[in-house]
Design an enzyme around this catalytic site. Structure first.
Site, PDB file in Angstrom:
ATOM      1  N   CYS A  11      47.895  44.545  30.437  1.00 37.00           N
ATOM      2  CA  CYS A  11      48.382  43.498  31.337  1.00 37.00           C
ATOM      3  C   CYS A  11      49.725  43.925  31.933  1.00 37.00           C
ATOM      4  O   CYS A  11      50.631  44.345  31.203  1.00 37.00           O
ATOM      5  CB  CYS A  11      48.550  42.192  30.565  1.00 37.00           C
ATOM      6  SG  CYS A  11      49.379  40.892  31.515  1.00 37.00           S
ATOM      7  N   HIS A  39      51.829  41.107  15.337  1.00 37.89           N
ATOM      8  CA  HIS A  39      50.990  40.877  16.515  1.00 37.89           C
ATOM      9  C   HIS A  39      50.931  42.171  17.323  1.00 37.89           C
ATOM     10  O   HIS A  39      51.927  42.884  17.457  1.00 37.89           O
ATOM     11  CB  HIS A  39      51.575  39.748  17.361  1.00 37.89           C
ATOM     12  CG  HIS A  39      50.706  39.328  18.507  1.00 37.89           C
ATOM     13  ND1 HIS A  39      50.699  39.997  19.711  1.00 37.89           N
ATOM     14  CD2 HIS A  39      49.807  38.323  18.638  1.00 37.89           C
ATOM     15  CE1 HIS A  39      49.844  39.414  20.536  1.00 37.89           C
ATOM     16  NE2 HIS A  39      49.290  38.394  19.903  1.00 37.89           N
ATOM     17  N   GLU A  41      50.887  42.919  20.423  1.00 33.06           N
ATOM     18  CA  GLU A  41      51.843  43.060  21.522  1.00 33.06           C
ATOM     19  C   GLU A  41      53.249  43.344  21.001  1.00 33.06           C
ATOM     20  O   GLU A  41      53.969  44.195  21.538  1.00 33.06           O
ATOM     21  CB  GLU A  41      51.853  41.794  22.383  1.00 33.06           C
ATOM     22  CG  GLU A  41      52.783  41.903  23.584  1.00 33.06           C
ATOM     23  CD  GLU A  41      52.896  40.607  24.357  1.00 33.06           C
ATOM     24  OE1 GLU A  41      53.952  40.396  24.994  1.00 33.06           O
ATOM     25  OE2 GLU A  41      51.939  39.806  24.331  1.00 33.06           O
ATOM     26  N   THR A  78      54.714  37.720  25.315  1.00 31.54           N
ATOM     27  CA  THR A  78      54.269  36.950  26.479  1.00 31.54           C
ATOM     28  C   THR A  78      53.427  35.734  26.126  1.00 31.54           C
ATOM     29  O   THR A  78      53.282  34.827  26.943  1.00 31.54           O
ATOM     30  CB  THR A  78      53.451  37.839  27.439  1.00 31.54           C
ATOM     31  OG1 THR A  78      52.270  38.305  26.771  1.00 31.54           O
ATOM     32  CG2 THR A  78      54.276  39.025  27.916  1.00 31.54           C
ATOM     33  N   CYS A 106      53.984  34.691  29.690  1.00 36.98           N
ATOM     34  CA  CYS A 106      52.999  34.845  30.762  1.00 36.98           C
ATOM     35  C   CYS A 106      52.833  33.539  31.539  1.00 36.98           C
ATOM     36  O   CYS A 106      52.723  32.461  30.946  1.00 36.98           O
ATOM     37  CB  CYS A 106      51.671  35.277  30.137  1.00 36.98           C
ATOM     38  SG  CYS A 106      50.250  35.166  31.225  1.00 36.98           S
ATOM     39  N   SER A 134      43.831  35.339  18.890  1.00 39.17           N
ATOM     40  CA  SER A 134      44.486  35.248  20.194  1.00 39.17           C
ATOM     41  C   SER A 134      45.691  34.333  20.063  1.00 39.17           C
ATOM     42  O   SER A 134      45.557  33.125  19.846  1.00 39.17           O
ATOM     43  CB  SER A 134      43.516  34.693  21.246  1.00 39.17           C
ATOM     44  OG  SER A 134      44.213  34.265  22.397  1.00 39.17           O
ATOM     45  N   SER A 135      46.871  34.904  20.207  1.00 42.66           N
ATOM     46  CA  SER A 135      48.092  34.124  20.024  1.00 42.66           C
ATOM     47  C   SER A 135      48.164  32.956  20.993  1.00 42.66           C
ATOM     48  O   SER A 135      48.515  31.834  20.619  1.00 42.66           O
ATOM     49  CB  SER A 135      49.320  35.027  20.199  1.00 42.66           C
ATOM     50  OG  SER A 135      50.507  34.322  19.972  1.00 42.66           O
ATOM     51  N   ASN A 136      47.807  33.187  22.268  1.00 42.25           N
ATOM     52  CA  ASN A 136      47.953  32.091  23.233  1.00 42.25           C
ATOM     53  C   ASN A 136      46.927  30.989  22.992  1.00 42.25           C
ATOM     54  O   ASN A 136      47.206  29.818  23.234  1.00 42.25           O
ATOM     55  CB  ASN A 136      47.903  32.622  24.673  1.00 42.25           C
ATOM     56  CG  ASN A 136      46.522  32.973  25.160  1.00 42.25           C
ATOM     57  OD1 ASN A 136      45.814  32.134  25.691  1.00 42.25           O
ATOM     58  ND2 ASN A 136      46.126  34.228  25.007  1.00 42.25           N
TER      59      ASN A 136
END
Length: 219
Positions: A11, A39, A41, A78, A106, A134-136
């Site tokens: 991304c 995580h 990222e 993000t 994000c 998935s963190s988000n």
């Protein structure tokens, strides 16, 4: 050698955080990375300047930091919750008033969190479609719960327990940033089959950001 073609589909917003971290370290900053340890990222960003970067997960960890002699530069994972990030950033500003801060959450994550909060305020039950790693997606469920709704995180329709619908008049449905419509459509059709007569899209922000395709895919 197999002569395989490698396409970097990272991304662009994540790449931006990597570049900010690397450049700040080169300029002599100590970097505070607001994110979750382990995580993917966060691990990747930390790898850009491991000797000059510290991960902080919450305001308490910031408060426990010692004196930092070099100038401080701040980046964020993000996919964090806006509310969680705000508290950490406030603590950093209190501890290090001269810190240079980049809030890199994000835009798609931010928009979905706003929408989830709006939906949860009107719904009895909120279903969040997304992976548990998935963190988000996890944050969306937390945002919905914090807004007062009962919320569940599901991979798809197969994870839904029909008993959740008992006594429920309004169901909210949202999803993680990378979840395709193909996973939401069967849930909507199932709800119609259970007597739902009105499906109301909730759009708080029109997203018009476009990124160019990775090298090797663009025509």
């Amino acid at each position: 050698r197999r002569r395989l073609r490698v396409i970097d589909s990272t991304c662009p917003l994540v790449t931006k955080v990597h570049l900010e971290t690397k450049q700040a370290a080169t300029r002599g900053y100590d970097v505070l990375l607001v994110g979750h340890r382990g995580h993917d990222e966060t691990v990747g960003t930390l790898g850009e300047a491991p000797d000059q970067t510290r991960v902080v997960e919450d305001a308490g960890e910031v408060a426990a930091l010692g004196e930092i002699e070099r100038p401080v530069f701040v980046v964020t994972q993000t996919t964090l919750s806006m509310d969680d990030t705000a508290g950490v950033i406030d603590e950093i500003r209190d501890r290090y008033p001269a810190a240079e801060i980049r809030n890199d959450i994000c835009y798609a994550t931010t928009n979905r969190q706003h929408a989830a909060r709006s939906i949860a305020a009107r719904a009895d039950l909120v279903l969040v479609v997304g992976s548990r790693n998935s963190s988000n997606s996890v944050r969306l469920r937390e945002v919905a719960e914090d807004a007062g709704a009962t919320a569940y995180l599901v991979d798809g329709i197969e994870d839904i327990d029909p008993a959740w619908y008992e006594g429920v008049e309004v169901v909210g449905l949202t999803s993680g940033a990378s979840v395709p419509d193909e996973l939401l459509d069967p849930i909507i059709e199932d709800l119609r089959g259970r007597g739902v007569t009105k499906v109301e899209p909730v759009v708080l922000t029109e997203e018009d950001v476009e990124f160019r395709l990775p090298d090797g895919l663009a025509t």
